[in-house]
Design an enzyme around this catalytic site. Sequence first.
Site, PDB file in Angstrom:
ATOM      1  N   GLY A  38      28.158  35.575  47.931  1.00 50.68           N
ATOM      2  CA  GLY A  38      28.278  34.255  47.330  1.00 50.68           C
ATOM      3  C   GLY A  38      27.301  34.094  46.186  1.00 50.68           C
ATOM      4  O   GLY A  38      27.007  35.051  45.459  1.00 50.68           O
ATOM      5  N   GLU A  39      26.810  32.882  45.989  1.00 48.43           N
ATOM      6  CA  GLU A  39      25.844  32.528  44.953  1.00 48.43           C
ATOM      7  C   GLU A  39      26.431  32.531  43.539  1.00 48.43           C
ATOM      8  O   GLU A  39      25.849  31.976  42.617  1.00 48.43           O
ATOM      9  CB  GLU A  39      24.627  33.476  44.943  1.00 48.43           C
ATOM     10  N   GLY A  40      27.549  33.214  43.333  1.00 50.23           N
ATOM     11  CA  GLY A  40      28.076  33.465  41.994  1.00 50.23           C
ATOM     12  C   GLY A  40      27.946  34.924  41.601  1.00 50.23           C
ATOM     13  O   GLY A  40      28.217  35.294  40.459  1.00 50.23           O
TER      14      GLY A  40
ATOM     15  N   THR B 227      25.564  27.419  40.393  1.00 51.49           N
ATOM     16  CA  THR B 227      25.387  27.674  41.819  1.00 51.49           C
ATOM     17  C   THR B 227      25.084  26.355  42.519  1.00 51.49           C
ATOM     18  O   THR B 227      24.041  25.737  42.285  1.00 51.49           O
ATOM     19  CB  THR B 227      24.255  28.683  42.056  1.00 51.49           C
TER      20      THR B 227
ATOM     21  N   ASP C 137      27.925  29.468  45.311  1.00 55.33           N
ATOM     22  CA  ASP C 137      27.504  28.555  46.378  1.00 55.33           C
ATOM     23  C   ASP C 137      26.259  29.042  47.089  1.00 55.33           C
ATOM     24  O   ASP C 137      25.923  30.224  47.049  1.00 55.33           O
ATOM     25  CB  ASP C 137      28.610  28.458  47.419  1.00 55.33           C
TER      26      ASP C 137
END
Length: 352
Positions: free
Chosen positions: A318-320, A64, A176
Site C-alpha cells: 500500500g502507501e502508494g 497517501t 493508503d
Amino acid sequence: MTELNRLLESIHPVSVELRDAARRRIDHLTKPIGSLGKLESNAARLVQVFGTTDLRIRRRVIFTFAADHGVAEVAGVSLYPRSVTGQMVLNFLTGGAAVNVLARQAHAEVRVIDAGTLTPIGDPRLIQKRIGPGTRNFLNECAMTREEAVRCLEWGADVFFEEYRNAPIDMAGVGDMGIGNSTSAAAVLCALSGRPAQEVAGRGTGLDDKGLSRKVSVIDESLKQRRPNPADAVDVLAKVGGFEIGEMAGCFLGGASRRCAMLVDGFISTAAAALAIRLRPGVQDYLFFSHQSAEQGHARALQDLKATPILDLEMRLGEGTGAAVAMHVLDCAVAMYRDMATFESAGVDTAT
C-alpha cells in the site's frame, strides 16, 4: 445541486477520436504494429485522458491518505495496534517509508493526508482533512454517518484541487495507510460485488489461518448486520468504509475532473476506486491500475472492474508504492509516443 453532485457532473467522457489519432501515430512508428504491447495502449489512453495528442508528463504527485478503523478493535483482524497508523504518518513526513523512496525514483512528490487518525498529529507538513478519530466499529454500528461519508468524498477531491492549484498535476498515485483498512476495503468490495468475504478478504499484514478465518467471519457478520446498498456507494462507504478510503475515492473523482491520469495503488486503493466508479462510471477512463496485489481478493476485484493491472510484482504494502513503480512504465509509454521516429522520418520501408 450539492458539492458532490457538481463534482460528479464535472467528469466528462474521454474522446474516442483522440484515441484513434494516437493509435494512428503509434502505428507509424518504426516497429511492427502492436509490438510494444501495453505501452502502446497506455500511451493512447494517456492521450485520451489529457485531451491532447501533445503527450507529456510534467508533474507527478502521490497522495497517501491515513486513517484509523474501529473494526481494528476486534481481536484477531490485524496483527498491529492502531498506534502504528500515526507512527507511519510521521515516517512518511520524514521521508523514510517505502513510498518516499520509490516516489523519489519516479520523480514524484508525496503528500500525506490525515483523514482520521486516532490521535491528531500536529505537523505542518501534514494535510489536515480529519473526519474524526477513526471510524466506528462496523461490527457493532455503521462506520460513519452518511453526512461523514459525503464529506470524505468532497474533502478527498479538495485535497487534489488544492494541490492542483499550486501547479497542475499530470499523473497522480493514490495510496493508503491505516491499521485495519484491509478489513474495511474487503467489506466495501464484498458489498459492491456481492462476493462472500471468503473470496475477498486476505491476510493483510500477515494473518495466520486462524486470524484470516476471524477476519472473514467479522466481515460476513458486519455485512449481514449493516446491509449496505450496493447501488448506493455512499451507503456502502458509510456502513463499512473508512475515512481514508472515502477520501481516496474523492481524490480519484477530483483528479478525473481535471483530466489527470490517476494511478490506483493496490487492494485498498482499488476499493476506493470501485466506490468512485459506482458513483460515476466514466471515472474509470481516467484510472490506471498500477499492479495486482498479492492480497488474494485483489485479482477478483480487478476482474469485477474489468481492469488490467500494469504490473504484478507480488507487492502488498500500500502507501502508494505500486503507483510509484508503475509511473516508470507510463513514462516509457510517453517516451515511445513522443520520441520514436516514424517510418517516414527515419526513411525506413513499411511492411508490404
